[in-house]
Write a protein that holds these residues in place. Structure first.
Motif, PDB file in Angstrom:
ATOM      1  N   GLU A 254       0.830  -1.211   0.000  1.00  0.00           N
ATOM      2  CA  GLU A 254       0.000   0.000   0.000  1.00  0.00           C
ATOM      3  C   GLU A 254       0.858   1.251   0.000  1.00  0.00           C
ATOM      4  O   GLU A 254       0.471   2.291  -0.495  1.00  0.00           O
ATOM      5  CB  GLU A 254      -0.923  -0.008   1.214  1.00  0.00           C
ATOM      6  N   ALA A 255       2.050   1.157   0.627  1.00  0.00           N
ATOM      7  CA  ALA A 255       2.909   2.333   0.695  1.00  0.00           C
ATOM      8  C   ALA A 255       3.452   2.709  -0.671  1.00  0.00           C
ATOM      9  O   ALA A 255       3.911   3.819  -0.881  1.00  0.00           O
ATOM     10  CB  ALA A 255       4.072   2.084   1.660  1.00  0.00           C
TER      11      ALA A 255
ATOM     12  N   SER B 266       8.864   8.751   3.156  1.00  0.00           N
ATOM     13  CA  SER B 266       8.116   9.951   2.774  1.00  0.00           C
ATOM     14  C   SER B 266       8.741  10.601   1.548  1.00  0.00           C
ATOM     15  O   SER B 266       8.061  11.255   0.757  1.00  0.00           O
ATOM     16  CB  SER B 266       8.063  10.946   3.936  1.00  0.00           C
TER      17      SER B 266
ATOM     18  N   ARG C  59       4.044  20.813   6.144  1.00  0.00           N
ATOM     19  CA  ARG C  59       2.829  20.122   6.569  1.00  0.00           C
ATOM     20  C   ARG C  59       1.701  21.116   6.827  1.00  0.00           C
ATOM     21  O   ARG C  59       0.533  20.858   6.502  1.00  0.00           O
ATOM     22  CB  ARG C  59       3.127  19.318   7.836  1.00  0.00           C
TER      23      ARG C  59
ATOM     24  N   ARG D 259      -3.681  11.381  -3.417  1.00  0.00           N
ATOM     25  CA  ARG D 259      -2.814  10.679  -2.474  1.00  0.00           C
ATOM     26  C   ARG D 259      -2.758  11.394  -1.132  1.00  0.00           C
ATOM     27  O   ARG D 259      -2.892  10.777  -0.072  1.00  0.00           O
ATOM     28  CB  ARG D 259      -1.408  10.547  -3.073  1.00  0.00           C
ATOM     29  N   HIS D 260      -2.580  12.708  -1.154  1.00  0.00           N
ATOM     30  CA  HIS D 260      -2.483  13.453   0.096  1.00  0.00           C
ATOM     31  C   HIS D 260      -3.836  13.533   0.818  1.00  0.00           C
ATOM     32  O   HIS D 260      -3.895  13.504   2.050  1.00  0.00           O
ATOM     33  CB  HIS D 260      -1.936  14.855  -0.168  1.00  0.00           C
TER      34      HIS D 260
ATOM     35  N   LYS E 240      -6.289  11.288   0.801  1.00  0.00           N
ATOM     36  CA  LYS E 240      -6.578  10.011   1.471  1.00  0.00           C
ATOM     37  C   LYS E 240      -5.674   9.806   2.675  1.00  0.00           C
ATOM     38  O   LYS E 240      -6.101   9.291   3.715  1.00  0.00           O
ATOM     39  CB  LYS E 240      -6.420   8.854   0.484  1.00  0.00           C
ATOM     40  N   LYS E 241      -4.416  10.222   2.563  1.00  0.00           N
ATOM     41  CA  LYS E 241      -3.484  10.065   3.677  1.00  0.00           C
ATOM     42  C   LYS E 241      -3.916  10.913   4.867  1.00  0.00           C
ATOM     43  O   LYS E 241      -3.752  10.523   6.026  1.00  0.00           O
ATOM     44  CB  LYS E 241      -2.079  10.461   3.224  1.00  0.00           C
TER      45      LYS E 241
ATOM     46  N   GLY F 172      -8.275   9.655   5.288  1.00  0.00           N
ATOM     47  CA  GLY F 172      -8.644   8.244   5.291  1.00  0.00           C
ATOM     48  C   GLY F 172      -9.591   7.812   4.197  1.00  0.00           C
ATOM     49  O   GLY F 172      -9.936   6.625   4.108  1.00  0.00           O
TER      50      GLY F 172
ATOM     51  N   THR G 159     -10.858   8.803  -0.166  1.00  0.00           N
ATOM     52  CA  THR G 159     -10.534   9.547  -1.377  1.00  0.00           C
ATOM     53  C   THR G 159     -11.414  10.789  -1.482  1.00  0.00           C
ATOM     54  O   THR G 159     -12.476  10.868  -0.836  1.00  0.00           O
ATOM     55  CB  THR G 159     -10.758   8.680  -2.623  1.00  0.00           C
TER      56      THR G 159
END
Length: 290
Positions: free
Chosen positions: A8-9, A139, A228, A265-266, A268-269, A272, A274
């Motif tokens: 997954e990563a 990362s 961030r 991607r960001h 969902k990260k 949690g 989409t």
């Protein structure tokens, strides 16, 4: 059968090497003082050689076997390899199942800039197991198909050098009295420019701190990095646009992301789910359905 890291990563990146049985090296877009690659090999990969950069990487699959500083070492999936400049080493797969790894090559000058002087850390162990350091490395080594944002590189280098100093047995440098005013100026500037790329020299100009000192003081003040902080402001802006039923295809660029996949991607990260799933969950019923 050798074990690999959770796929997954690295979702979607396996196609970098088209044939898993084929030896290959895939370079990523370069950043100043930094080179990233993914490599897959069966058998011996490299004869004894040396280079003038640090080589720090993560074994993703298989067994990575290499000679370094007079000893033979092996790294299993999830372990970290740390090789110092101008040290002879070779490398290859330790089993018939092959090898997959990602490596970061760092110029010492970039590391010295981050340290603000002093000596470079010497890590005696060529192979280390450290989940936090691995997360830091991944990362930067996870999104190999994308360029690294300048503010991200500053934050990444700050965290990486702290970890390397710890493994080298160097005492942690105490942060001087927190420059909260400079950190607040940087925060305000980031909020005002959330939808565009912000460069480190802009923040240096308005705060009077160099980029690495600012990263440390910003984290001490707000418990997060400038990179961030800006990323989360962009995601919050995107979330408001989704909740306002704006088209998903237009939100990524409007919120300051380089493309749709970067945005997805960001998002969902951080949340949690989409963007599409968030849209479905927050969609208000039309008047006809009430």
């Amino acid at each position: 059968m050798p074990h690999g890291l959770d796929g997954e990563a690295f979702q979607g990146l396996g196609r970098l090497c088209v044939d898993a049985a084929e030896n290959c090296i895939v370079p990523a877009p370069r950043a100043a003082g930094m080179e990233r690659i993914e490599a897959r090999f069966h058998g011996n990969a490299f004869d004894l050689h040396r280079h003038d950069t640090y080589a720090i990487g993560v074994t993703l699959y298989g067994v990575q076997r290499f000679r370094y500083r007079g000893q033979t070492h092996q790294s299993l999936a999830g372990q970290i390899i740390i090789l110092h400049p101008d040290e002879l080493h070779d490398g290859g797969a330790g089993t018939e199942d092959g090898l997959r790894y990602r490596m970061l090559y760092l110029e010492p000058s970039l590391m010295l800039d981050c340290l603000g002087g002093g000596s470079l850390p010497f890590v005696g162990d060529a192979v280390v197991t450290d989940r936090d350091l691995r997360a830091t490395l991944l990362s930067a080594l996870g999104p190999l198909d994308q360029e690294l944002d300048e503010l991200f590189v500053v934050d990444f280098m700050t965290q990486l050098m702290q970890s390397l100093a710890q493994h080298a047995g160097q005492p942690a440098k105490p942060v001087a009295k927190t420059a909260w005013r400079a950190a607040s100026l940087a925060r305000d500037y980031l909020e005002e420019n959330v939808a565009r790329i912000v460069h480190s020299d802009e923040l240096e100009a308005i705060t009077g701190l160099d980029r690495y000192a600012l990263s440390r003081h910003f984290r001490a003040t707000f418990s997060t990095s400038p990179h961030r902080f800006l990323l989360m402001r962009r995601l919050q802006r995107a979330r408001r646009m989704i909740e306002a039923n704006e088209p998903l295809a237009e939100i990524a660029i409007a919120a300051g992301f380089s493309d749709q996949s970067h945005f997805n991607r960001h998002f969902k990260k951080a949340f949690g789910v989409t963007p599409g799933r968030w849209s479905a969950l927050t969609r208000r019923p039309s008047a006809a359905n009430v």
